[in-house]
Enzyme design. Structure first.
Site, PDB file in Angstrom:
ATOM      1  N   LYS A 194       0.832  -1.202   0.000  1.00  0.00           N
ATOM      2  CA  LYS A 194       0.000   0.000   0.000  1.00  0.00           C
ATOM      3  C   LYS A 194       0.870   1.256   0.000  1.00  0.00           C
ATOM      4  O   LYS A 194       1.771   1.401   0.828  1.00  0.00           O
ATOM      5  CB  LYS A 194      -0.923   0.005   1.224  1.00  0.00           C
ATOM      6  CG  LYS A 194      -1.929  -1.123   1.226  1.00  0.00           C
ATOM      7  CD  LYS A 194      -2.747  -1.155   2.502  1.00  0.00           C
ATOM      8  CE  LYS A 194      -3.814  -0.084   2.523  1.00  0.00           C
ATOM      9  NZ  LYS A 194      -4.732  -0.267   3.693  1.00  0.00           N
ATOM     10  N   ILE A 195       0.552   2.148  -0.931  1.00  0.00           N
ATOM     11  CA  ILE A 195       1.250   3.425  -1.064  1.00  0.00           C
ATOM     12  C   ILE A 195       0.198   4.521  -1.168  1.00  0.00           C
ATOM     13  O   ILE A 195      -0.731   4.397  -1.966  1.00  0.00           O
ATOM     14  CB  ILE A 195       2.155   3.447  -2.307  1.00  0.00           C
ATOM     15  CG1 ILE A 195       3.243   2.367  -2.207  1.00  0.00           C
ATOM     16  CG2 ILE A 195       2.793   4.831  -2.505  1.00  0.00           C
ATOM     17  CD1 ILE A 195       4.095   2.234  -3.458  1.00  0.00           C
TER      18      ILE A 195
END
Length: 350
Positions: free
Chosen positions: A128-129
């Site tokens: 996740k970014i």
């Protein structure tokens, strides 16, 4: 619409509850964030043995946390692996977030994403970014490196399209370099925080309508994007569509339906991620009475009404994204501090 579970705890794994939810409630994936892990690790002593082992091995702080998180999430990924294989990679994913303290540091985000994905050693593992401006440049590089990405903290059509563009740029570069274009991604749009942010400012008759209108607008952009010549060129080269994911779907208003957002946002080629309360409620009494219209379904008039009431959606979207990053950063610091305190106590008692 695929169902994804929005929590992870060691107890959930050890008790067999997650396996039960996969089989009985048709859960096809799982996501985590710093707040979820902070709550899990501070509830009881399920992590104490692992904390002590890693502390004795010289791990501390963030490094120790990622060891704990990877232990949980790789176990979860293995539970979802049959779904991943049967769906040819469309479902069956778990997600782990890079440190939110890196939200404004692209190079460090890229390095962390590649390292964590490699360390996990599972094909069905999203990193996740956050989808802020800095995150977009990191997403392109991480996708180019072949790392599956869950782009998080998206609040508006502009946010979504920037995330989709970053994803496609990474795929286009892979194709140009002769690399496999099949790198999966999801774009996570946060829903309920919109309605929470405008409580007390809502135009008459439009209570709890802003979030759904924003989501409808984004879904329209999503469908239009995958009709574009740019996407068809990528598709013809073997690329995978970046899937739209509805996040933050728990109803915050106690006077509204506990399945409000899930029922309103049913659509093909999407994922709804649900906290446990919402998952159980939807499984018990949720209804599917229609799907999202591809033309936005009147979202424009709702947004115009909010605009007339002085609520500027793009400005609020930027505020919500920054607040989301700040909330996760605080949870992250609290999480690392808690692990450090537990490590010290366990080491002293050894």
């Amino acid at each position: 619409m695929a169902r994804q579970y929005h929590t992870i705890t060691r107890e959930l794994l050890n008790s067999g509850t997650l396996s039960c939810y996969i089989k009985q409630l048709f859960v096809t994936g799982l996501t985590s964030n710093p707040t979820i892990f902070h709550n899990a690790i501070n509830k009881g002593n399920a992590y104490d043995e692992s904390i002590l082992v890693h502390a004795l091995g010289g791990k501390s702080g963030e490094a120790l946390f990622f060891e704990l998180a990877l232990e949980d999430l790789t176990r979860a990924a293995d539970l979802f692996r049959p779904i991943y294989d049967a769906s040819e990679g469309l479902d069956g994913w778990v997600s782990l977030e890079v440190s939110p303290l890196l939200a404004d540091a692209a190079a460090s985000t890229i390095e962390a994403a590649i390292r964590l994905y490699t360390q996990a050693g599972r094909p069905n593992f999203f990193i996740k970014i956050p989808g802020n401006r800095v995150g977009a440049s990191a997403i392109e590089e991480v996708v180019f490196a072949g790392v599956p990405v869950n782009v998080t903290l998206l609040f508006s059509e502009e946010h979504y399209l920037a995330a989709a563009d970053a994803y496609m740029r990474g795929i286009e570069r892979r194709i140009a370099s002769g690399l496999d274009p099949k790198v999966r991604s999801v774009a996570s749009v946060f829903v309920s925080r919109w309605d929470l942010a405008v409580q007390g400012k809502t135009p008459p008759g439009l209570n709890n309508c802003l979030a759904i209108a924003i989501a409808k607008n984004i879904y329209k952009a999503y469908r239009n994007l995958y009709e574009s010549a740019r996407w068809h060129k990528l598709y013809d080269s073997g690329a995978c569509q970046q899937t739209l994911l509805w996040a933050s779907t728990g109803t915050k208003d106690p006077g509204s339906s506990d399945t409000l957002y899930i029922e309103a946002l049913v659509a093909p080629d999407t994922i709804s991620t649900m906290p446990e309360k919402t998952l159980l409620a939807f499984s018990d009494h949720g209804k599917v009475e229609g799907i999202l219209p591809v033309d936005g379904g009147g979202a424009g008039s709702v947004l115009a009404a909010f605009n007339q009431a002085g609520i500027q959606s793009e400005e609020l979207a930027s505020d919500l994204q920054r607040q989301g990053i700040d909330i996760f950063a605080k949870s992250w610091n609290d999480l690392v501090d808690s692990i450090r305190e537990k490590s010290d106590i366990l080491m002293q008692s050894k």
